[in-house]
Design a protein around this motif. Structure first.
Motif, PDB file in Angstrom:
ATOM      1  N   LEU A  98    -169.210  64.349  -0.350  1.00 37.78           N
ATOM      2  CA  LEU A  98    -169.933  64.913  -1.502  1.00 37.78           C
ATOM      3  C   LEU A  98    -171.400  65.125  -1.147  1.00 37.78           C
ATOM      4  O   LEU A  98    -171.987  66.163  -1.470  1.00 37.78           O
TER       5      LEU A  98
ATOM      6  N   GLU B 284    -163.667  60.666 -13.948  1.00 35.60           N
ATOM      7  CA  GLU B 284    -162.295  61.105 -13.717  1.00 35.60           C
ATOM      8  C   GLU B 284    -161.373  60.096 -14.401  1.00 35.60           C
ATOM      9  O   GLU B 284    -161.813  59.003 -14.746  1.00 35.60           O
TER      10      GLU B 284
ATOM     11  N   GLN C 288    -174.788  61.016 -16.089  1.00 27.99           N
ATOM     12  CA  GLN C 288    -174.456  62.394 -15.730  1.00 27.99           C
ATOM     13  C   GLN C 288    -173.147  62.862 -16.359  1.00 27.99           C
ATOM     14  O   GLN C 288    -172.792  64.030 -16.252  1.00 27.99           O
TER      15      GLN C 288
ATOM     16  N   CYS D 267    -175.105  65.015  -6.762  1.00 27.72           N
ATOM     17  CA  CYS D 267    -174.829  66.279  -6.062  1.00 27.72           C
ATOM     18  C   CYS D 267    -175.695  67.434  -6.553  1.00 27.72           C
ATOM     19  O   CYS D 267    -176.102  68.291  -5.786  1.00 27.72           O
TER      20      CYS D 267
ATOM     21  N   ASP E 114    -155.216  66.989 -10.942  1.00 31.13           N
ATOM     22  CA  ASP E 114    -156.613  67.023 -10.521  1.00 31.13           C
ATOM     23  C   ASP E 114    -156.751  66.077  -9.336  1.00 31.13           C
ATOM     24  O   ASP E 114    -155.919  65.219  -9.118  1.00 31.13           O
ATOM     25  N   GLY E 115    -157.818  66.277  -8.572  1.00 30.66           N
ATOM     26  CA  GLY E 115    -158.025  65.376  -7.440  1.00 30.66           C
ATOM     27  C   GLY E 115    -157.247  65.763  -6.201  1.00 30.66           C
ATOM     28  O   GLY E 115    -157.032  64.955  -5.308  1.00 30.66           O
TER      29      GLY E 115
ATOM     30  N   MET F 103    -173.732  57.818 -12.749  1.00 32.29           N
ATOM     31  CA  MET F 103    -172.749  58.833 -13.141  1.00 32.29           C
ATOM     32  C   MET F 103    -172.369  58.739 -14.617  1.00 32.29           C
ATOM     33  O   MET F 103    -171.829  59.686 -15.177  1.00 32.29           O
TER      34      MET F 103
ATOM     35  N   GLY G 283    -167.254  59.293 -11.501  1.00 32.11           N
ATOM     36  CA  GLY G 283    -167.064  60.108 -10.294  1.00 32.11           C
ATOM     37  C   GLY G 283    -168.267  60.111  -9.379  1.00 32.11           C
ATOM     38  O   GLY G 283    -169.013  59.127  -9.323  1.00 32.11           O
ATOM     39  N   GLY G 284    -168.431  61.228  -8.698  1.00 34.25           N
ATOM     40  CA  GLY G 284    -169.537  61.339  -7.747  1.00 34.25           C
ATOM     41  C   GLY G 284    -169.429  60.317  -6.615  1.00 34.25           C
ATOM     42  O   GLY G 284    -170.418  59.976  -5.977  1.00 34.25           O
TER      43      GLY G 284
ATOM     44  N   VAL H 104    -170.201  62.242 -15.392  1.00 34.30           N
ATOM     45  CA  VAL H 104    -169.240  62.666 -14.375  1.00 34.30           C
ATOM     46  C   VAL H 104    -168.178  61.582 -14.250  1.00 34.30           C
ATOM     47  O   VAL H 104    -168.469  60.485 -13.771  1.00 34.30           O
TER      48      VAL H 104
ATOM     49  N   PRO I 217    -168.834  69.388  -6.541  1.00 28.68           N
ATOM     50  CA  PRO I 217    -169.433  70.515  -7.265  1.00 28.68           C
ATOM     51  C   PRO I 217    -170.114  71.514  -6.350  1.00 28.68           C
ATOM     52  O   PRO I 217    -170.303  72.665  -6.716  1.00 28.68           O
TER      53      PRO I 217
ATOM     54  N   SER J 117    -166.650  71.869 -13.294  1.00 28.42           N
ATOM     55  CA  SER J 117    -167.952  72.102 -12.661  1.00 28.42           C
ATOM     56  C   SER J 117    -167.826  72.311 -11.161  1.00 28.42           C
ATOM     57  O   SER J 117    -168.700  72.899 -10.547  1.00 28.42           O
TER      58      SER J 117
ATOM     59  N   GLN K 220    -154.665  58.876  -6.403  1.00 26.51           N
ATOM     60  CA  GLN K 220    -155.235  59.345  -5.132  1.00 26.51           C
ATOM     61  C   GLN K 220    -155.129  58.253  -4.065  1.00 26.51           C
ATOM     62  O   GLN K 220    -154.685  58.504  -2.945  1.00 26.51           O
TER      63      GLN K 220
HETATM   64  P1  ADP Z   1    -160.525  67.722  -6.389  1.00 28.93           P
HETATM   65  O1  ADP Z   1    -159.629  68.889  -6.079  1.00 28.93           O
HETATM   66  O2  ADP Z   1    -160.171  66.529  -5.579  1.00 28.93           O
HETATM   67  O3  ADP Z   1    -160.681  67.444  -7.829  1.00 28.93           O
HETATM   68  P2  ADP Z   1    -163.166  68.794  -6.475  1.00 28.93           P
HETATM   69  O4  ADP Z   1    -163.679  69.819  -5.534  1.00 28.93           O
HETATM   70  O5  ADP Z   1    -162.880  69.163  -7.877  1.00 28.93           O
HETATM   71  O6  ADP Z   1    -161.931  68.127  -5.806  1.00 28.93           O
HETATM   72  O7  ADP Z   1    -164.237  67.612  -6.455  1.00 28.93           O
HETATM   73  C1  ADP Z   1    -164.022  66.417  -7.126  1.00 28.93           C
HETATM   74  C2  ADP Z   1    -165.055  65.420  -6.699  1.00 28.93           C
HETATM   75  O8  ADP Z   1    -166.368  65.860  -7.045  1.00 28.93           O
HETATM   76  C3  ADP Z   1    -164.846  64.109  -7.390  1.00 28.93           C
HETATM   77  O9  ADP Z   1    -165.106  63.069  -6.471  1.00 28.93           O
HETATM   78  C4  ADP Z   1    -165.885  64.132  -8.511  1.00 28.93           C
HETATM   79  O10 ADP Z   1    -166.268  62.846  -8.909  1.00 28.93           O
HETATM   80  C5  ADP Z   1    -167.008  64.871  -7.833  1.00 28.93           C
HETATM   81  N1  ADP Z   1    -167.908  65.536  -8.784  1.00 28.93           N
HETATM   82  C6  ADP Z   1    -167.595  66.486  -9.670  1.00 28.93           C
HETATM   83  N2  ADP Z   1    -168.690  66.872 -10.367  1.00 28.93           N
HETATM   84  C7  ADP Z   1    -169.727  66.137  -9.897  1.00 28.93           C
HETATM   85  C8  ADP Z   1    -171.121  66.067 -10.199  1.00 28.93           C
HETATM   86  N3  ADP Z   1    -171.649  66.835 -11.128  1.00 28.93           N
HETATM   87  N4  ADP Z   1    -171.866  65.201  -9.501  1.00 28.93           N
HETATM   88  C9  ADP Z   1    -171.328  64.428  -8.560  1.00 28.93           C
HETATM   89  N5  ADP Z   1    -170.020  64.452  -8.228  1.00 28.93           N
HETATM   90  C10 ADP Z   1    -169.227  65.293  -8.887  1.00 28.93           C
END
Ligand code: ADP
Length: 620
Positions: free
Chosen positions: A543, A589, A585, A574, A166-167, A582, A502-503, A587, A54, A236, A597
């Motif tokens: 992250l 996937e 939160q 984050c 995604d990812g 999480m 996630g996170g 968060v 994020p 986000s 992945q």
């Molecule tokens: P991708 O292209 O791989 O999806 P992103 O830039 O979208 O990459 O980032 C995805 C990562 O960010 C994932 O590991 C997700 O769990 C983490 N993430 C997304 N939002 C949050 C948040 N609010 N807090 C913590 N981690 C987050």
């Protein structure tokens, strides 16, 4: 070692990688080949690492002398623009530029921005149009990679995009970390094939472990909130973050509109994502039907037609003009008026014919003159002119109508049907757009994206400072990509409703499991398995780092929390929410996305490890 490779930029500011070895040496064998390949793969991953999560960085800016390249991102995406930018990472940017105090516009050079830090230190940066995104697949797409291994990494991101949507950043970052760990093992004399085997075992353990930490995700058509939350997580980390709530709702509703929940099937092709410059991103809307970038031919025609029956014409909608018109002898006023009357009568008949068969709207590929237009208005037959062939086809499919190439062939059965056709105008602009909704024959929906208008306070404004039209168009493109991701997430959940959090929490949990499993393997593989566990840690570390947290300290704190509390949902906080659970939160996937992945990253790294002969083009 690292010096052998340089990140350079072409005249358009697109990054590319120079492998210096290739200038001198034409052939690398064995360990040298593997090390060179690893370096190339790592270089690609390094570029993407800073855009993960994020707080990932959005854009690449380049200075006029080509030296200072600064990644910046709109800070908290709130309204206070000028103080909103901070520089999060830099290639050789002045250290003092940690915090950006102001962005000044230097009118003498196009696209020039002057970035001023709190200490008054400044550097100039020319903003560049590429890659104006933080989407991994897109950044890689724009890079001019002239190296086979780097291309493999690009492929990797594309595969993730294709299969999951995604990812795409995470998969490359993970592959980069696996390569980095592999490099270490090779230096200790472990054979690449052993490393590849160990990675394979570890990846199976991780993929299996993910199933254990996964949860079922419940939703139904009456309770779409959970789906919306998931799409919000995806959005986000994108530039469109500001509108994540409304965009997520749009994505979910669109997917549900075309979904077959019984068969758990979603055909994303039925969702058309259209964009038009102007207006606000907030105005983006979901239309149960299609949009056509046209308006009624006369301003006094009705703006709204219910239960429309539509004649779709590819033939001219006007009286046939005599081909030799200029030779017709019109020497008296009477003759002229007779001819005119004839033409009018003829057109009147055409209009009558349309009305007789029940048409309430005519959509034409061709134009008609003012007089005809006036007549149509008077006879109360709304019409739309100059509609492109592709759009006509779309209208025909959606409304269940037939395209009519010759006026004589017009029959009631060929009319398209739509519950509502309406013309909508946008604010003060003269722009008007036709919405064709509740169509007869199609579940097709359209997501209609509006760009960002000048003066809308948002983090994006920096980019728009010089060329609003360009910025808007890119904003639309970026929104399209982000929406695509959100649509895929919703589709994936309908397909399979298992999720992981996630996170970095899932990665940390896998890392612990893989590490523990390593002890069960007596052979050399155990080193590779442990290395795999370390590579998984690089996701939460990235992250943390991108959020301005101390990566190693943060990771080890979260990891020990996971072990102590036996809670696999602890991740990186984050956004400084105050909890790193999480689940709280929201968060997460999809399970299949996360598994994919791990599988894809492992597969590519194994492939790279097995290449032990590199022949550069010099040999040919
Ligand atoms: P991708 O292209 O791989 O999806 P992103 O830039 O979208 O990459 O980032 C995805 C990562 O960010 C994932 O590991 C997700 O769990 C983490 N993430 C997304 N939002 C949050 C948040 N609010 N807090 C913590 N981690 C987050």
């Amino acid at each position: 070692e690292e010096k052998k490779m340089a990140l350079a930029f072409d005249e358009f500011g697109r990054p590319f990688i120079i492998l210096k070895e290739q200038e001198q040496k034409s052939r690398l064998r064995g360990l040298d080949a593997q090390k060179a390949n690893i370096s190339a793969g790592k270089a690609v991953a390094r570029i993407l690492r800073t855009s993960l999560g994020p707080k990932g960085m959005d854009k690449i800016l380049q200075s006029p002398d080509g030296d200072v390249t600064i990644y910046i991102q709109p800070g908290s995406h709130n309204d206070n623009v000028d103080h909103n930018f901070h520089i999060l990472g830099a290639y050789s940017a002045p250290d003092a530029l940690d915090e950006l105090a102001a962005v000044q516009v230097d009118g003498s050079v196009p696209n020039m921005q002057r970035l001023v830090s709190a200490e008054g230190v400044f550097c100039n940066a020319i903003y560049d149009s590429y890659p104006q995104t933080n989407d991994g697949a897109t950044i890689l797409e724009q890079m001019d990679v002239d190296n086979q291994i780097a291309k493999l990494m690009v492929e990797l991101s594309r595969s993730q995009d294709y299969e999951i949507g995604d990812g795409t950043t995470g998969v490359v970052v993970l592959a980069g970390a696996l390569l980095e760990q592999a490099e270490r093992l090779l230096e200790h004399g472990i054979h690449p094939i052993r490393v590849a085997e160990g990675y394979e075992m570890a990846s199976r353990i991780a993929v299996e472990h993910l199933v254990h930490v996964a949860q079922k995700f419940d939703f139904d058509e009456t309770n779409i909130e959970p789906l919306v939350q998931t799409c919000m997580t995806t959005l986000s980390s994108k530039i469109v973050n500001r509108c994540k709530r409304s965009l997520a709702e749009i994505a979910v509703k669109a997917v549900l509109a075309v979904a077959d929940l019984e068969r758990k099937d979603v055909n994303l092709d039925l969702i058309k994502v259209e964009g038009k410059v102007g207006g606000k991103l907030e105005d983006t809307e979901l239309i149960y039907g299609i949009v056509v970038d046209k308006d009624m031919s006369h301003p006094q025609m009705p703006k709204q037609i219910e239960n429309a029956k539509i004649a779709i014409l590819t033939c001219p909608f006007e009286p046939p003009k005599p081909k030799t018109k200029h030779k017709v002898d019109i020497d008296t006023v009477e003759k002229f008026q007779t001819l005119r009357q004839q033409e009018q009568n003829y057109f009147d008949d055409m209009v009558q014919k349309c009305k007789d068969i029940g048409a309430t709207l005519v959509i034409c590929q061709w134009g008609f003159d003012d007089e005809a237009n006036h007549l149509l208005m008077h006879r109360n037959l709304p019409a739309v002119r100059w509609v492109g062939g592709v759009e006509l086809e779309l209208i025909a499919i959606a409304t269940g109508g037939r395209i009519v190439p010759r006026f004589q062939e017009l029959t009631p059965e060929k009319l398209g049907k739509a519950g509502l056709v309406r013309e909508k105008s946008f604010g003060t602009t003269k722009d008007r757009i036709l919405y064709i909704e509740r169509c007869a024959n199609s579940r097709a929906v359209t997501i209609f994206i509006r760009g960002v208008a000048k003066g809308i306070p948002s983090g994006i404004r920096l980019v728009l400072a010089f060329d609003d039209a360009l910025g808007n168009k890119m904003m639309i493109e970026e929104t399209k990509r982000s929406l695509h991701d959100a649509l895929c997430v919703a589709r994936n959940l309908i397909h399979n409703n298992s999720i992981v959090y996630g996170g970095g929490s899932a990665e940390i949990s896998c890392s612990i499991a893989v590490e523990a499993a390593a002890d069960r393997y007596p052979g050399v593989e155990q080193y590779a398995i442990r290395a795999f566990a370390d590579a998984l840690d690089s996701i939460p570390m990235a992250l943390a780092e991108n959020s301005g947290l101390q990566p190693i300290e943060t990771l080890s704190a979260v990891k020990s929390q996971q072990i102590k509390e036996n809670n696999p949902w602890c991740g990186i906080d984050c956004n400084d929410v105050g909890t790193n659970d999480m689940r709280e939160q929201n968060v997460f996937e999809t399970l299949i996305g996360k598994q994919q992945q791990v599988l894809l990253a492992t597969q590519v790294v194994k492939m790279i490890l097995k290449i032990d002969d590199v022949i550069s083009p010099l040999d040919y």
